[in-house]
Design an enzyme around this catalytic site. Structure first.
Site, PDB file in Angstrom:
ATOM      1  N   TRP A 163       0.795  -1.314   0.026  1.00  5.54           N
ATOM      2  CA  TRP A 163      -0.120   0.162  -0.132  1.00  5.54           C
ATOM      3  C   TRP A 163       0.954   1.431   0.080  1.00  5.54           C
ATOM      4  CZ3 TRP A 163      -4.168  -0.664  -2.078  1.00  5.54           C
ATOM      5  CH2 TRP A 163      -5.027  -1.672  -2.049  1.00  5.54           C
ATOM      6  N   ASP A 221      -1.210   7.119   6.146  1.00  3.44           N
ATOM      7  CA  ASP A 221      -2.462   6.258   5.661  1.00  3.44           C
ATOM      8  C   ASP A 221      -2.750   5.234   6.886  1.00  3.44           C
ATOM      9  OD1 ASP A 221      -4.228   4.301   4.679  1.00  3.44           O
ATOM     10  OD2 ASP A 221      -2.997   3.712   3.031  1.00  3.44           O
ATOM     11  N   LYS A 267     -12.418  -0.673   7.189  1.00  3.50           N
ATOM     12  CA  LYS A 267     -11.694  -1.732   8.226  1.00  3.50           C
ATOM     13  C   LYS A 267     -12.255  -1.525   9.617  1.00  3.50           C
ATOM     14  CE  LYS A 267      -8.577  -1.736   4.705  1.00  3.50           C
ATOM     15  NZ  LYS A 267      -8.152  -3.037   4.180  1.00  3.50           N
TER      16      LYS A 267
END
Lengths: 361, 361
Positions: free
Chosen positions: B103, B172, B196
């Site tokens: 990511w 992030d 999430k």
């Protein structure tokens, strides 16, 4: 009124959804198809969600008779994001835009960040109350022609598809998609935010001809590239899974109820009923040109600002919500999208009659 | 197992939501607060929705103790959109990125569209199984420092906030936000996809220090400008109303259950229970460095590809779902976000013990 004490919601969007669809969502909330999970909890890579998004696309293709050489994308960011995406992909030399009001103007502003945009037709001279003639525009040298099909604020709608003379035709159909039969093959790109005729807000449908997918400006953020989303079947990043599920339920509902043909018939009946009453009233005035009338957003006024406000308040008391016109234009507006039942329009007209009797002095 | 026959869902996201939150959504589906409308049908300009988004922001501010000089934005497009937005706003000369896997690497790729990006720390040499030391990076001349706090795929997590020596720190936090107490004032921008720990997919939370909002590259699509979203309080265009409502329900649920402090304690207990079992097992192996372990995503393996697959299949049969590792790394992964109850982890460990007895040859 009904078993849930629901009201008639005339909002311009987010708007009413079919009660049957909401009931399915409610019943499946805690445990979807015996998976032990809510749809909200499904992995976007799971076979259950794959079935949801595949079926949604298939049913949308059936509803709109989308040709094989068009991709269907489920994207985030609203129609507003497409204002930029379209220009980033198609604007090389200069682009031709038709200005029919607020939303086409917003598209123009966002496209101008990336190049030359010419307004080649406009109804600004008459406060956007009509649709200009677009049968014979001079489009020489333009990369594409852009227009907004149904103008929610002004209650206007193109009755004929503009002639793009072979250059790609791009259309914002946010407030009329699925309301009438269309010929997708006339378009290069059609896009629509979901929150009027498709489902809850949070997803944008993009229907794009394959040959327009590949090229884009070097300044295109990767997340806005049609090519990436197309190759990854709208699963490049996590899509708004629950919203796509809701849209899928609406597509299924439409198919089970006669498809777009039947829906169009209902929509025309609803709009005719309301316009017919308005045209015979000396109390209310419609605001859009008769030949440019939207069957989704009916814009009218008592001609008196305070009376309009009173109308909104009194209507609310009898379960007719969100009849206030957009602040740009004022007055009153009844948005009667697909999910508004005929009964809602009849109830509105009954109220309007009573209001007219009481306040027509 | 419970009254809805729900299972324990160990997916990396979209992931489990608190059952109590889903029950509220179910109960309010047909008629929200006696409005006669579903939340999905509320106009984003209505006072009812205004209450929803305002309360959601207020509660998030309480949960994370967000200072007054930070704006909270509810945006579309996922964390992936922020990969571009961050660079479009902050990248002028060159940017420093820490590469801890998939990511952060995706963020690097998307930022490079707009300028020079240097990887100034990386754990690529050890297959991203650890978090590099970031206490004393040379950040001279860099516009900002970027990192991904919790790496879902590799099961690693920064145990200390990197020292950014005064330049804006961008993080992030998609897979760890709300899982532990944080000091927001150390950051320039924090962003997180909802799916999430926050709610269903379809909204991204951006927490941004006010002084970073204004400037952006001339190539910034208007829809990506923090300034516009900030000025319009996340209502520049129609936001994903229903998803924001769901997030708001989760925030309220967390506040009613002791806030982040209590949640962090629970998360540590869950993770410790699982890691403790793994560390004492000779059958299973963990894959992340002990000092870099995530308490959200626990990555492990039997060391045997076929056995790992069998594990996933057998676990599924007893209501333990989505334990397959990410394809990038393989093996097994238990994502134990906020909404995973302790009971879920205990049930998983019981299953693991039985599986070990049966297949440890």
């Amino acid at each position: 009124m009904n078993k849930y004490n629901r009201i008639f919601n005339f909002a311009a969007g987010p708007a009413m959804l079919p009660e049957e669809v909401l009931e399915i969502a409610k019943n499946e909330m805690m445990n979807y198809k015996n998976s032990g999970m809510s749809v909200m909890e499904l992995s976007h890579r799971s076979s259950l969600f794959n079935d949801i998004i595949t079926e949604a696309e298939d049913n949308l293709r059936k509803l709109l008779n989308i040709p094989f050489n068009y991709k269907v994308l489920f994207l985030q960011g609203g129609a507003t994001t497409q204002f930029s995406s379209v220009a980033l992909h198609l604007l090389k030399n200069k682009a031709a835009y038709i200005n029919t009001g607020h939303w086409s103007n917003r598209a123009i502003i966002d496209a101008r960040v990336f190049g030359q945009v010419d307004v080649i037709a406009s109804s600004e001279n008459e406060s956007f109350s009509y649709i200009p003639d677009c049968s014979n525009l001079n489009l020489e040298g333009y990369d594409y022609l852009y227009y907004c099909d149904n103008n929610t604020i002004y209650g206007t709608k193109f009755k004929k598809v503009p002639n793009s003379f072979g250059i790609p035709l791009v259309c914002d159909m946010s407030s009329c998609i699925l309301s009438e039969e269309i010929d997708v093959s006339k378009y290069g790109i059609i896009f629509a935010g979901a929150q009027k005729n498709i489902g809850p807000s949070g997803v944008t449908i993009v229907i794009i001809r394959e040959d327009l997918i590949n090229e884009s400006s070097v300044y295109t953020p990767n997340i806005l590239k049609y090519k990436i989303h197309s190759e990854k079947m709208s699963l490049f990043n996590t899509p708004p899974t629950y919203i796509i599920y809701m849209c899928g339920l609406v597509f299924k509902y439409l198919l089970n109820n006669g498809g777009i043909k039947a829906q169009e018939k209902k929509n025309i009946e609803k709009a005719n009923y309301l316009y017919n009453y308005l045209d015979h009233s000396k109390f209310y005035k419609t605001m859009a040109d008769k030949n440019s009338r939207s069957i989704m957003n009916v814009v009218f006024t008592t001609g008196n600002k305070e009376l309009d406000l009173l109308f909104v308040e009194e209507a609310k008391k009898v379960g007719l919500e969100n009849l206030k016109g957009h602040k740009v234009i004022g007055g009153l507006r009844a948005s009667i999208y697909n999910a508004m039942p005929f009964e809602g329009v009849v109830t509105l007209v009954e109220f309007m009659k009573k209001f007219e009797v009481q306040y027509n002095v």
